[in-house]
Design a protein around this motif. Structure first.
Motif, PDB file in Angstrom:
ATOM      1  N   ILE A 261       0.862  -1.188   0.000  1.00  0.00           N
ATOM      2  CA  ILE A 261       0.000   0.000   0.000  1.00  0.00           C
ATOM      3  C   ILE A 261       0.894   1.232   0.000  1.00  0.00           C
ATOM      4  N   ALA A 262       0.789   2.029  -1.042  1.00  0.00           N
ATOM      5  CA  ALA A 262       1.716   3.136  -1.259  1.00  0.00           C
ATOM      6  C   ALA A 262       1.808   4.065  -0.061  1.00  0.00           C
ATOM      7  N   ALA A 263       0.675   4.359   0.565  1.00  0.00           N
ATOM      8  CA  ALA A 263       0.666   5.321   1.659  1.00  0.00           C
ATOM      9  C   ALA A 263       1.388   4.810   2.906  1.00  0.00           C
TER      10      ALA A 263
ATOM     11  N   VAL B 169      -6.405  -3.606  -0.853  1.00  0.00           N
ATOM     12  CA  VAL B 169      -5.366  -4.610  -1.020  1.00  0.00           C
ATOM     13  C   VAL B 169      -5.429  -5.198  -2.427  1.00  0.00           C
ATOM     14  N   ASN B 170      -6.628  -5.568  -2.851  1.00  0.00           N
ATOM     15  CA  ASN B 170      -6.852  -6.099  -4.200  1.00  0.00           C
ATOM     16  C   ASN B 170      -8.132  -5.509  -4.767  1.00  0.00           C
ATOM     17  N   GLY B 171      -8.174  -5.376  -6.111  1.00  0.00           N
ATOM     18  CA  GLY B 171      -9.380  -4.892  -6.771  1.00  0.00           C
ATOM     19  C   GLY B 171      -9.403  -3.387  -6.941  1.00  0.00           C
ATOM     20  N   CYS B 172     -10.564  -2.875  -7.278  1.00  0.00           N
ATOM     21  CA  CYS B 172     -10.729  -1.435  -7.534  1.00  0.00           C
ATOM     22  C   CYS B 172     -11.982  -0.923  -6.844  1.00  0.00           C
ATOM     23  N   VAL B 173     -11.985   0.360  -6.562  1.00  0.00           N
ATOM     24  CA  VAL B 173     -13.139   1.036  -5.960  1.00  0.00           C
ATOM     25  C   VAL B 173     -13.350   2.344  -6.709  1.00  0.00           C
ATOM     26  N   ARG B 174     -14.571   2.594  -7.131  1.00  0.00           N
ATOM     27  CA  ARG B 174     -14.872   3.872  -7.773  1.00  0.00           C
ATOM     28  C   ARG B 174     -15.544   4.800  -6.756  1.00  0.00           C
ATOM     29  N   ILE B 175     -15.127   6.046  -6.777  1.00  0.00           N
ATOM     30  CA  ILE B 175     -15.716   7.069  -5.917  1.00  0.00           C
ATOM     31  C   ILE B 175     -16.681   7.872  -6.776  1.00  0.00           C
ATOM     32  N   GLU B 176     -17.945   7.901  -6.387  1.00  0.00           N
ATOM     33  CA  GLU B 176     -18.961   8.559  -7.202  1.00  0.00           C
ATOM     34  C   GLU B 176     -19.846   9.455  -6.354  1.00  0.00           C
ATOM     35  N   LYS B 177     -20.458  10.438  -7.029  1.00  0.00           N
ATOM     36  CA  LYS B 177     -21.274  11.421  -6.331  1.00  0.00           C
ATOM     37  C   LYS B 177     -22.570  11.644  -7.100  1.00  0.00           C
ATOM     38  N   ARG B 178     -23.657  11.880  -6.371  1.00  0.00           N
ATOM     39  CA  ARG B 178     -24.937  12.141  -7.027  1.00  0.00           C
ATOM     40  C   ARG B 178     -24.855  13.417  -7.851  1.00  0.00           C
ATOM     41  N   ALA B 179     -25.453  13.384  -9.051  1.00  0.00           N
ATOM     42  CA  ALA B 179     -25.438  14.557  -9.914  1.00  0.00           C
ATOM     43  C   ALA B 179     -26.199  15.713  -9.263  1.00  0.00           C
TER      44      ALA B 179
ATOM     45  N   ALA C  57     -13.221  -6.899  -4.526  1.00  0.00           N
ATOM     46  CA  ALA C  57     -12.232  -6.048  -3.870  1.00  0.00           C
ATOM     47  C   ALA C  57     -11.993  -6.521  -2.446  1.00  0.00           C
ATOM     48  N   ARG C  58     -10.730  -6.574  -2.085  1.00  0.00           N
ATOM     49  CA  ARG C  58     -10.327  -6.896  -0.714  1.00  0.00           C
ATOM     50  C   ARG C  58      -9.839  -5.611  -0.089  1.00  0.00           C
ATOM     51  N   ILE C  59     -10.493  -5.207   1.009  1.00  0.00           N
ATOM     52  CA  ILE C  59     -10.276  -3.883   1.583  1.00  0.00           C
ATOM     53  C   ILE C  59     -10.028  -3.999   3.085  1.00  0.00           C
ATOM     54  N   LEU C  60      -9.158  -3.139   3.594  1.00  0.00           N
ATOM     55  CA  LEU C  60      -8.866  -3.085   5.020  1.00  0.00           C
ATOM     56  C   LEU C  60      -9.483  -1.826   5.614  1.00  0.00           C
ATOM     57  N   ARG C  61     -10.229  -1.989   6.684  1.00  0.00           N
ATOM     58  CA  ARG C  61     -10.929  -0.869   7.331  1.00  0.00           C
ATOM     59  C   ARG C  61     -10.195  -0.467   8.603  1.00  0.00           C
ATOM     60  N   LEU C  62      -9.950   0.840   8.725  1.00  0.00           N
ATOM     61  CA  LEU C  62      -9.367   1.409   9.942  1.00  0.00           C
ATOM     62  C   LEU C  62     -10.401   2.358  10.537  1.00  0.00           C
TER      63      LEU C  62
ATOM     64  N   LEU D 293     -10.061   4.091  -7.869  1.00  0.00           N
ATOM     65  CA  LEU D 293      -8.890   3.770  -7.063  1.00  0.00           C
ATOM     66  C   LEU D 293      -8.541   2.298  -7.228  1.00  0.00           C
ATOM     67  N   GLU D 294      -7.253   2.000  -7.212  1.00  0.00           N
ATOM     68  CA  GLU D 294      -6.777   0.646  -7.444  1.00  0.00           C
ATOM     69  C   GLU D 294      -6.051   0.111  -6.218  1.00  0.00           C
ATOM     70  N   ALA D 295      -5.582  -1.138  -6.331  1.00  0.00           N
ATOM     71  CA  ALA D 295      -4.840  -1.758  -5.228  1.00  0.00           C
ATOM     72  C   ALA D 295      -3.667  -0.868  -4.823  1.00  0.00           C
ATOM     73  N   GLY D 296      -3.520  -0.655  -3.531  1.00  0.00           N
ATOM     74  CA  GLY D 296      -2.471   0.218  -3.021  1.00  0.00           C
ATOM     75  C   GLY D 296      -2.960   1.604  -2.655  1.00  0.00           C
TER      76      GLY D 296
END
Length: 316
Positions: free
Chosen positions: A9-11, A52-62, A102-107, A75-78
């Motif tokens: 994860i880049a960050a 960690v794996n997969g992609c997530v799109r960030i979207e907003k109501r018009a 998508a495999r995601i880690l929640r903090l 957004l992609e892995a990392g």
């Protein structure tokens, strides 16, 4: 959670092993299927997420009451998202939706506060990582705003189609750091293509003729017009005849109006995986923004051509 996985994860890559271990104990692993919502616009902000794996799109109501959503970024892995919840805990300003599995880690905010209480170094490492990556996102968004503004200005002010096409290609090539690019339009009088704009591309007469005939990789791209990232040209178009100017990576974005294919934006990169999903999303957005203006300008070109032919016929 294995701390070693966090190094992808880049960050978090700049953290030492002790800080990574503390972060790992605070994370909750979650898996999402394609189209599943991670959080919705307006939800309480109580955690941030690392992909960690997969992609997530960030979207907003018009609009506030609209069911139509606009994709802001992919957004992609990392990558990570939702980080502002650790700072202000305000309602989510956009939605996050899994694209593919998508495999995601929640903090969570509570876990972050507890981790920071035990080790301020680990907490500060997360915050500094957020600042570094956020600055990169701000620069990318600034670039995208310039592209949309310049294309919008060209749509409103350009008196001819060629100027508009040149602005589109120039802006997309610059924003994506493409090594070369071309913008093709379907011929109004045949099934062929017209090379209307090109960037950093020197073509022979034979290559130009092949392009107008839709040969090589252009064939399948036109038969099944869709936004496409080609990470490796050799693997994707290995059955196609070479035109001689292809590079390792391609970005293909069709220009369509109501299902009608008007043309194709093609960008090339010398390195494998040169383009990312955000570059593709930007090209798609610009193509949609300009499609109707291109169609209208083509109609004007056609009317002007007919008018010239009529005058020539009368003089004869």
């Amino acid at each position: 959670m294995n701390p070693e996985e966090l190094k992808h994860i880049a960050a978090l890559q700049a953290m030492d092993d002790d800080a990574l271990a503390r972060v790992a104990t605070a994370l909750e692993e979650k898996n999402y299927v394609d189209g599943q919502t991670v959080f919705s616009e307006g939800d309480p902000g109580d955690s941030m997420y690392f992909i960690v794996n997969g992609c997530v799109r960030i979207e907003k109501r018009a609009q506030a009451t609209s069911t139509v959503h606009k994709v802001l970024t992919v957004l992609e892995a990392g990558d990570y998202f939702g980080e502002m919840a650790l700072l202000d805990q305000k309602p989510r300003s956009a939605s996050a939706v899994a694209t593919g599995g998508a495999r995601i880690l929640r903090l969570s905010k509570a876990a972050f506060d507890q981790m920071q209480a035990k080790s301020s170094a680990a907490g500060m490492s997360v915050l500094f990582a957020m600042i570094r990556t956020s600055s990169e996102r701000i620069r990318r968004l600034s670039t995208q705003l310039v592209v949309y503004d310049e294309v919008g200005k060209a749509i409103g002010e350009s008196r001819d189609l060629q100027t508009l096409l040149d602005v589109i290609l120039q802006q997309l090539s610059s924003a994506s750091s493409a090594d070369w690019g071309m913008l093709l339009l379907r011929s109004q009088f045949s099934e062929g293509l017209e090379l209307r704009s090109q960037s950093n591309l020197t073509l022979t007469s034979a290559q130009r003729e092949a392009i107008t005939k839709g040969q090589g990789f252009l064939g399948p791209a036109l038969q099944n017009p869709q936004d496409q990232l080609v990470a490796s040209f050799e693997e994707t178009f290995k059955s196609c005849a070479r035109l001689g100017f292809e590079t390792a990576s391609l970005l293909l974005s069709p220009i369509t109006v109501e299902g009608q294919l008007l043309g194709l934006i093609v960008l090339g990169g010398n390195e494998r995986d040169h383009f990312d999903l955000n570059a593709l999303h930007l090209a798609r957005g610009v193509a949609r923004q300009a499609a109707q203006a291109i169609l209208n300008a083509r109609h004007r070109e056609e009317e002007q051509a007919r008018s010239r032919h009529s005058r020539q016929f009368v003089r004869f």
